[in-house]
Write an enzyme that holds these catalytic residues in place. Structure first.
Site, PDB file in Angstrom:
ATOM      1  N   ASP A 172     -10.788  -6.788  -2.966  1.00 29.12           N
ATOM      2  CA  ASP A 172      -9.738  -7.440  -3.754  1.00 29.12           C
ATOM      3  C   ASP A 172      -8.614  -7.933  -2.853  1.00 29.12           C
ATOM      4  O   ASP A 172      -8.041  -9.002  -3.075  1.00 29.12           O
ATOM      5  CB  ASP A 172      -9.154  -6.480  -4.789  1.00 29.12           C
ATOM      6  CG  ASP A 172     -10.169  -6.024  -5.816  1.00 29.12           C
ATOM      7  OD1 ASP A 172     -11.161  -6.748  -6.036  1.00 29.12           O
ATOM      8  OD2 ASP A 172      -9.972  -4.934  -6.386  1.00 29.12           O
TER       9      ASP A 172
ATOM     10  N   ASP B 161      -4.026  -6.808  -7.923  1.00 31.05           N
ATOM     11  CA  ASP B 161      -4.182  -7.833  -6.885  1.00 31.05           C
ATOM     12  C   ASP B 161      -4.854  -9.074  -7.469  1.00 31.05           C
ATOM     13  O   ASP B 161      -4.464 -10.208  -7.175  1.00 31.05           O
ATOM     14  CB  ASP B 161      -5.022  -7.307  -5.715  1.00 31.05           C
ATOM     15  CG  ASP B 161      -4.402  -6.115  -5.019  1.00 31.05           C
ATOM     16  OD1 ASP B 161      -3.161  -5.988  -5.037  1.00 31.05           O
ATOM     17  OD2 ASP B 161      -5.157  -5.311  -4.447  1.00 31.05           O
TER      18      ASP B 161
ATOM     19  N   ARG C 222      -7.301 -14.590   0.827  1.00 30.57           N
ATOM     20  CA  ARG C 222      -8.064 -15.839   0.867  1.00 30.57           C
ATOM     21  C   ARG C 222      -7.486 -16.858  -0.103  1.00 30.57           C
ATOM     22  O   ARG C 222      -7.316 -18.029   0.241  1.00 30.57           O
ATOM     23  CB  ARG C 222      -9.538 -15.576   0.540  1.00 30.57           C
ATOM     24  CG  ARG C 222     -10.382 -16.830   0.543  1.00 30.57           C
ATOM     25  CD  ARG C 222     -11.831 -16.533   0.102  1.00 30.57           C
ATOM     26  NE  ARG C 222     -12.571 -17.752  -0.055  1.00 30.57           N
ATOM     27  CZ  ARG C 222     -12.520 -18.540  -1.125  1.00 30.57           C
ATOM     28  NH1 ARG C 222     -11.750 -18.225  -2.148  1.00 30.57           N
ATOM     29  NH2 ARG C 222     -13.224 -19.656  -1.184  1.00 30.57           N
TER      30      ARG C 222
ATOM     31  N   ASP D  17      -1.307  -1.521   4.781  1.00 29.97           N
ATOM     32  CA  ASP D  17      -1.429  -0.405   5.715  1.00 29.97           C
ATOM     33  C   ASP D  17      -2.711  -0.619   6.517  1.00 29.97           C
ATOM     34  O   ASP D  17      -3.807  -0.354   6.019  1.00 29.97           O
ATOM     35  CB  ASP D  17      -1.478   0.914   4.949  1.00 29.97           C
ATOM     36  CG  ASP D  17      -1.632   2.116   5.858  1.00 29.97           C
ATOM     37  OD1 ASP D  17      -1.717   1.940   7.095  1.00 29.97           O
ATOM     38  OD2 ASP D  17      -1.674   3.239   5.336  1.00 29.97           O
TER      39      ASP D  17
ATOM     40  N   HIS E 178     -10.229  -0.689  -2.497  1.00 22.94           N
ATOM     41  CA  HIS E 178     -10.319  -2.012  -3.127  1.00 22.94           C
ATOM     42  C   HIS E 178     -10.128  -3.136  -2.104  1.00 22.94           C
ATOM     43  O   HIS E 178      -9.602  -4.201  -2.410  1.00 22.94           O
ATOM     44  CB  HIS E 178      -9.316  -2.121  -4.275  1.00 22.94           C
ATOM     45  CG  HIS E 178      -7.881  -2.020  -3.860  1.00 22.94           C
ATOM     46  ND1 HIS E 178      -7.329  -0.884  -3.339  1.00 22.94           N
ATOM     47  CD2 HIS E 178      -6.890  -2.940  -3.881  1.00 22.94           C
ATOM     48  CE1 HIS E 178      -6.055  -1.116  -3.059  1.00 22.94           C
ATOM     49  NE2 HIS E 178      -5.769  -2.355  -3.371  1.00 22.94           N
TER      50      HIS E 178
ATOM     51  N   HIS F  88       0.849  -1.189   0.000  1.00 25.90           N
ATOM     52  CA  HIS F  88       0.000   0.000   0.000  1.00 25.90           C
ATOM     53  C   HIS F  88       0.889   1.244   0.000  1.00 25.90           C
ATOM     54  O   HIS F  88       2.086   1.169   0.319  1.00 25.90           O
ATOM     55  CB  HIS F  88      -0.920  -0.001   1.223  1.00 25.90           C
ATOM     56  CG  HIS F  88      -2.030  -0.990   1.104  1.00 25.90           C
ATOM     57  ND1 HIS F  88      -2.563  -1.656   2.181  1.00 25.90           N
ATOM     58  CD2 HIS F  88      -2.721  -1.425   0.020  1.00 25.90           C
ATOM     59  CE1 HIS F  88      -3.526  -2.438   1.770  1.00 25.90           C
ATOM     60  NE2 HIS F  88      -3.647  -2.329   0.464  1.00 25.90           N
TER      61      HIS F  88
ATOM     62  N   GLY G 296      -2.888  -2.112  -7.866  1.00 29.77           N
ATOM     63  CA  GLY G 296      -3.859  -2.894  -7.101  1.00 29.77           C
ATOM     64  C   GLY G 296      -5.305  -2.510  -7.335  1.00 29.77           C
ATOM     65  O   GLY G 296      -6.128  -3.363  -7.665  1.00 29.77           O
TER      66      GLY G 296
END
Length: 135
Positions: free
Chosen positions: A90, A60, A96, A80, A87, A8, A55
């Site tokens: 995402d 991502d 996951r 962060d 997002h 980030h 991202g």
């Protein structure tokens, strides 16, 4: 070995410093990164970095697709935790998919350093795919 580097905005300096500190290890792997992060790492280290979209523009998800296709071995995503991300779904999906596919993922600098050092020693070169691996 394929390694994804993501950060980030408030963590970009940290990931660049990580890449500088460990460039002797990172030079031996294929690096992938989201937009600006990849550019900054390449400019600071000279290491080749395959850059995906930023991202928020799908980077991502592009890295997530590589994970789902068993093409990514390790992810360092310096998040962060104090700034809301537009997002965020995402980001959650990427974390996951790492869990689903047993891909080591670091989300802070301390864990990132541990994974890079483990990678250097060959300790993250595994792909268990569930209980059938142990039968």
């Amino acid at each position: 070995m394929n390694v994804a580097l993501i950060a980030h905005d408030n963590k970009k300096d940290d990931i660049v410093n990580l890449a500088i500190a460990y460039q002797n290890i990172l030079k031996n792997v294929n690096l992938f990164a989201t937009g600006t992060t990849g550019l900054r790492i390449h400019e600071a280290t000279g290491l080749p970095v395959h850059r995906f979209q930023s991202g928020p523009y799908g980077g991502d998800q592009q890295i997530g697709a590589m994970i789902a296709n068993d093409e990514m071995d390790l992810v360092i995503f310096l998040r962060d935790p104090l700034t809301a991300q537009p997002h965020d779904p995402d980001i959650t999906a990427l974390l996951r998919i790492c869990d689903v596919h047993n891909v080591p993922v670091a989300t802070n600098l301390a864990t990132a350093e541990a994974l890079v050092r483990a990678m250097e020693q060959g300790l993250v070169d595994f792909k268990p795919r569930g209980l059938e691996t142990y039968r």
